[in-house]
Each structure stands twice: as structure tokens, then as C-alpha cells.
Enzyme design. Structure first.
Site, short mmCIF file in Angstrom:
data_model
loop_
_atom_site.label_atom_id
_atom_site.label_comp_id
_atom_site.label_asym_id
_atom_site.label_seq_id
_atom_site.Cartn_x
_atom_site.Cartn_y
_atom_site.Cartn_z
N GLU A 182 -1.80 -16.65 0.06
CA GLU A 182 -0.97 -17.28 1.08
C GLU A 182 -1.86 -17.77 2.22
OE1 GLU A 182 1.74 -14.30 2.46
OE2 GLU A 182 0.24 -13.24 3.64
N HIS A 217 -7.19 -4.97 7.57
CA HIS A 217 -5.76 -5.22 7.38
C HIS A 217 -4.97 -3.92 7.33
CE1 HIS A 217 -7.05 -9.28 6.53
NE2 HIS A 217 -7.85 -8.82 5.59
N GLU A 257 8.33 -6.92 8.04
CA GLU A 257 7.11 -7.25 8.77
C GLU A 257 6.97 -8.77 8.94
OE1 GLU A 257 3.64 -5.37 7.24
OE2 GLU A 257 4.45 -3.37 7.57
N ASN A 271 8.92 -3.60 3.57
CA ASN A 271 8.48 -2.32 3.02
C ASN A 271 9.71 -1.43 2.82
OD1 ASN A 271 5.62 -2.71 2.92
ND2 ASN A 271 5.65 -2.68 5.14
N ARG A 273 10.57 1.56 2.41
CA ARG A 273 10.21 2.96 2.57
C ARG A 273 10.06 3.27 4.04
NH1 ARG A 273 5.01 2.24 4.19
NH2 ARG A 273 3.83 0.55 3.23
#
Length: 613
Positions: A182, A217, A257, A271, A273
Site C-alpha cells: 500500500e 512500526h 486504526e 484489530n 481483539r
């Protein structure tokens, strides 16, 4: 539910156990052979062994974990974060076994677990053909997290090699080597929204978090709420997050995010979780997200609206790593870990535990909450500075300096923060009295029955120490009045505390010694022999293993006698679930190659030798 098995390890397992105990729920741990004595295995009501040490043989084996739940009499499974927490097949295996799954439905995990499919669901297409005009780009693992399987590519010629490396790292960490490409947005802010949904159609957007300070990251410092977004942008973030949750009929805790740049929010991933940084949201909203996960899993409804946010919270991740040496992970005995009162510390270690090579090097998360951002940041920085962290090298000093950096205190940080400031933030601190304090404490600890004073004049005592800033030689005297040093008044000296006065300023130094490692306040020194061992030398150009790990591969075609260029990748080590590239220190000839794929190496092992041209 009466008994919960946590399909995880370390800090998050201990954190979930804490809430379960408060709720009167029994707990079950699973542990690998490497974790036999780990804290999470010790504090659970029951623990089941998963034979082996590698994640692929243990914490990524859903079949073994379901069997462990049955053996221990658990009726529910909480996946924590990482490992199988976003694995739809594991969620189905848990429910098929008649157990309660404390997480979102498998179909929701499936829809969002692949970052490529998640982007398609949100109307975003990944790059399928990369050209020079697209650079820089980001190679990213579809099933990834925590920065693993992720590479920034700035030259088209590097793309194939980075795709190969990302696939290998993703397969090792997640059992899935799928990656995608990306556009890479330079210097954006990493902002996320915590969501919580029940089975009755209610979805909460529990504020924003800023996680822009990252290395490789992977997040280092997080805070809630994200500062300086503005009402319109915040509203857009909430709306996108809730839309993503409703699109997959989400249930439980999750995080959406975004990368914020140019005043706009760019969707990154969801995510499915609990996140590592969930404590800052808990602090601001006065909630226990794990307790709410348990309630939602039992079918209870949420209130129509979440509670109001109060104040500001900041979290710092304490890692056993050396930021000044390419973030190299560190291993060894953690002798002591304490923080001042008033700071939340989530950890999977206690004093005396060993930090191994098999898993992530995070030791703990320290969290401060205060009425304002400035107060929370100041409180956390001060607490970390006063914390006792005795053992391997950590990023503690980096955290303190980061929290006090003008870009951070003024909320002008972005994801390029460490690219710009790492060298300054890791510059060795220099307090000339620290080596003296170490020497005087050591002299006090080893003084004989009548002390070190002698009636006849003598030469000064000499001790040598190594620090991150170099080597230091210290001289002091034993006198009738006690220990003395030139230019400094020794107010007090014993094995644990030295008080020195210089230029009218009195300073206290708390000292702790473990073997040849001495901790003086926040500084760490290594005691050196007075005369160096002349045999402890390596040939110029020697490449030594910076950490214990496994040689995963050697550059193709590399043999002794090969010409190499400075910075050229020679081999890769895997340690603590991350790959670390070993490069040529200079342009020249490879005169020795000792590393072999699959080989286990210790710190300081000779890997190769490059003779400079």
C-alpha cells in the site's frame, strides 16, 4: 462462565487473570517449555504445558489449546492479543468444543483478519503493480500485527527482497505468509478508536488513542485521547469505526486504526481483539475492558451510551532492547523492576525472572493518568526516571527523553519521530560522579573488618568501568577519615547508597550490583578488570552476533572470498519473533563465514569477517 483459559502468555495473560480473580472466575494458563517458570504460569489457578518452545509448536497450536481447556475443566477461552487472537479457525474450534469464546464472532474475525479484505470492505484497493511513481510503499503482512512482516520500500530495486523478507517473517510470526503493498504516508499520525459492541446492537466508540511514537512500526508510547484532532475529525473517526464494526456484526472489544495526515483519516485496519494499549482507554473512561469482554460474552447488554471521558492517560512500553544498537533485543536475568506508587504497571515478569529469546522483548507497560495531558506526561516521565530496572539493557532512558521532547510535549509528533530524533535521544548521558559512586559503593561492600585504611601512605585505589559512553577509570583513597576522592566530598558511602557533594551541590546515588553489572540510579555500568585480557580480541571487521538468536538465512551466493559493499545484507538473525539484518561494516572481502542457516548463536558469537578494501 466459571473457569477461563487464556490462550496467551506474559503480560496480557497476567492482566486477564487479574480481572478474572476480581470477578471470582478461576483461571487456566498454557505455557511452553521456555515459559515453564514464567509468571503467567505461576499465578494461574491451573496451568497446562504445551510441549516445545517455538510459537508455531505451542501458542499457535489451537488444537492443543482446546485440549488443554478440556483437560483443565475450563468453560471459556480468552485469546489475549497476538498469537491466535485474530484466527477465525481457532475461534470456531473453541465454540465447536462447547466453550465460550471471549471475542468477536469467527465471521467478523474472518472479514477483518486479512488486511486486504478489510480494506476492500471499507472501499480501499491495495496496490497490485508498483511503479517508481508509487514510492515509497509499505509491504505489510495480511495477518500481521506488532510491526512484524512490515517493510518500508523506497527503491523499486529493493521491492522483491523486502517482499521475500516480509513473507518469511509473517509466516514465522503468524503462520500466514500473505503480504500486500500500500502507499506509505510519510510522517502521519497513527490514531485509533477503541470500540466495544454487544449482542444487542449497541456499539460504543470509546474515544481515540494516539500511537504515533513507533519503532519498526511497533508502538512505543500511546495516549488517550489523541491530542489536537478537532471535533470534526474526531466525529469522522468515530463514524468510520462504528461503520466498520456494524459492517461485520462485530461483538466484543476491538480497535479501528487510522493514519491521520492533512487533516484526514485514512483507514488502516481493524484489530479484532484487545489492544496492547487498552489501559489508557480504561484509565480515561474508568472502565475495565476485560471485565466488559466477559460480560458481553455472557450475553449482557451494554448501556446505551458509554461513560464520559475524564482526564488524560499516557502509556510507555518498557522493552528489553538497546535502541542505540538498532533496537537489538536483550536477554538475561531481570533482577528488579519497580515503579513509584500511583503508576499502573502491567507486566509478565517479577524480580529474578529470566528474559529469553523466544518471544517479544516487552517487559512491562507503565501508565499514568492525570487531569491534563501535561500532568500525565510529566508524571509518567518522572516515574520512569525513578523506576528501578536492574538487568539487561532497556529502552527506559529513551522513554523518559521521548516523553520530555519538545515535539511530544507540544503534541506535534508523528510516525517519523524516531527517524528524526533517535541519535539525539540515545546519546549517552554523562554524569562524571556515577563511576565514582559505583567504586565507592563497591569499596564499602568489600571493606575488611577494620576497613580499607592503612597507616602507611599508599597509591590511590583504581577501578575501571564501561558504560554506553565509553570506559572510565576511577581513583579514590582509603584514609583514617574514610573514603575520599579528589575534588569531591564523600558525605556517605555504603554498599547501597553513596552521597557526594561537588561544587556545593549534594547528590544521592542508589547503587545495586548484580555480578559485574552495577546500577547507579538510571545508569548501568560494567566492572572491568584493571588490566584487559590481551587474548579477548577479534580480527578487524569481525561481525559478532548482537543478540542470541537463530540464523534464518544467508545472502544468496555469499561465500568466503566474495566481494561485498558497505551496508550490504549478509545474513539474517531471528530473535524475539523479529528478523534482524546483519550487514557488511565496510566495502571489502568476506574472509570468513561462520554462520549457517538454522544455527543457534549466543551474544558475541563470530558470524563473519569482512576485510576492508
Amino acid at each position: 462462565m466459571s473457569t477461563v483459559l487464556v490462550a496467551n502468555r506474559g503480560e496480557i495473560a497476567c492482566r486477564i487473570f487479574r480481572t478474572c480473580r476480581e470477578a471470582g472466575i478461576r483461571t487456566v494458563a498454557v505455557y511452553s517449555d521456555a515459559d515453564e517458570n514464567a509468571l503467567h504460569a505461576r499465578v494461574a489457578d491451573a496451568a497446562v504445558r504445551l510441549p516445545g518452545a517455538a510459537s508455531a509448536d505451542t501458542y499457535l497450536r489451537g488444537d492443543l489449546i482446546v485440549k488443554a481447556a478440556a483437560a483443565a475443566g475450563a468453560d471459556a477461552v480468552h485469546p489475549g492479543y497476538g498469537f491466535l487472537s485474530e484466527h477465525a479457525g481457532f475461534a470456531r474450534a473453541v465454540t465447536d468444543a462447547g466453550l465460550t469464546w471471549i471475542g468477536p464472532p469467527p465471521q467478523a474475525i474472518e472479514a477483518m483478519a486479512s488486511k486486504t479484505r478489510a480494506k476492500e470492505l471499507m472501499g480501499i484497493a491495495p496496490l497490485t503493480h508498483v511503479t517508481e511513481a508509487d514510492l515509497p510503499v509499505l509491504v505489510k503482512a495480511s495477518a500481521g500485527g506488532g510491526g512484524r512482516g512490515m517493510r518500508v520500500v523506497r527503491r523499486l530495486a529493493d521491492l522483491d527482497a523486502e517482499l521475500t523478507a516480509a513473507r518469511a517473517e509473517a509466516a514465522s510470526a503468524f503462520g500466514d505468509g500473505e503480504v500486500f503493498v500500500e502507499p506509505y504516508v510519510e510522517n502521519g499520525r497513527h490514531v485509533e478508536v477503541q470500540i466495544l459492541a454487544d449482542t444487542h446492537g449497541t456499539v460504543w466508540a470509546l474515544g481515540t488513542r494516539d500511537c504515533s511514537l513507533q519503532r519498526r512500526h511497533q508502538k512505543v508510547i500511546e495516549e488517550a485521547p489523541a491530542p489536537g484532532l478537532g471535533a470534526s475529525l474526531t466525529r469522522d473517526l468515530y463514524e468510520q469505526a462504528v461503520r466498520a464494526a456494524r459492517a461485520v456484526d462485530y461483538v466484543g472489544a476491538g480497535t479501528v486504526e487510522f493514519l491521520v495526515a492533512d487533516g484526514r483519516a485514512h483507514f488502516l485496519e481493524m484489530n479484532t481483539r484487545l489492544q496492547v494499549e487498552h489501559p489508557v482507554t480504561e484509565a480515561v473512561f474508568g472502565l475495565d475492558l476485560v471485565a466488559l469482554q466477559l460480560r458481553v460474552a455472557e450475553g449482557h447488554a451494554l448501556e446505551n451510551d458509554p461513560p464520559r471521558a475524564r482526564g488524560h492517560a499516557v502509556e510507555a512500553r518498557l522493552y528489553a532492547e538497546d535502541p542505540a544498537r538498532s533496537w537489538a533485543p536483550q536477554t538475561g536475568r531481570l533482577h528488579r523492576l519497580t515503579v513509584p506508587d500511583g503508576i499502573r504497571l502491567d507486566t509478565g515478569y517479577t524480580d529474578g525472572d529470566d528474559i529469553g529469546v523466544h518471544y517479544d522483548p516487552m517487559l512491562a507497560k507503565a501508565v499514568a493518568h492525570a487531569p491534563t495531558r501535561a500532568e500525565a506526561v510529566r508524571r509518567l516521565a518522572g516515574a520512569l526516571e525513578r523506576a528501578a530496572v536492574h538487568g539487561p539493557v532497556t529502552n527506559r532512558d529513551l522513554l523518559v527523553r521521548s516523553l520530555r521532547h519538545e515535539e511530544f510535549t507540544s503534541a506535534r509528533m508523528d510516525t517519523g519521530f524516531y527517524d528524526r530524533h533517535l541519535a539525539a535521544l540515545t546519546e549517552p548521558a554523562h554524569d562524571p560522579l556515577v563511576p565514582l559512586a559505583a567504586a565507592l559503593a563497591d569499596a564499602s561492600a568489600h571493606a575488611g573488618r577494620f576497613g580499607g585504611w592503612r597507616n602507611l601512605p599508599s597509591q590511590p585505589q583504581v577501578k575501571r568501568y564501561a558504560t554506553a559512553g565509553g570506559e572510565h577509570e576511577v581513583r579514590y583513597h582509603h584514609t583514617r577519615a574514610g573514603l575520599t576522592a579528589e575534588g569531591v566530598r564523600v558525605v556517605h558511602a555504603d554498599a547501597r547508597l553513596v552521597v557526594l557533594e561537588s561544587d556545593g551541590v549534594r547528590r544521592r546515588y542508589e547503587v545495586a550490583r548484580h555480578g559485574d553489572r552495577i546500577h547507579v540510579g538510571t545508569a548501568t555500568l560494567t566492572a572491568l578488570p584493571r588490566f584487559p585480557d590481551p587474548t579477548a580480541q577479534h580480527a578487524p571487521g569481525s561481525l559478532l552476533a548482537p543478540m542470541p538468536g537463530t540464523v534464518v538465512r544467508v545472502a544468496e551466493g555469499l561465500t568466503e572470498g566474495t566481494s561485498v559493499q558497505a551496508g550490504q545484507p549478509l545474513l539474517w538473525l531471528e530473535a524475539m519473533k523479529m528478523e534482524h539484518k546483519i550487514t557488511a561494516p565496510a566495502t571489502g572481502t568476506l574472509t570468513a563465514l561462520r554462520a549457517v542457516p538454522g544455527q543457534q548463536v549466543a551474544v558475541g558469537s563470530l558470524l563473519a569477517v569482512v576485510r576492508a578494501a
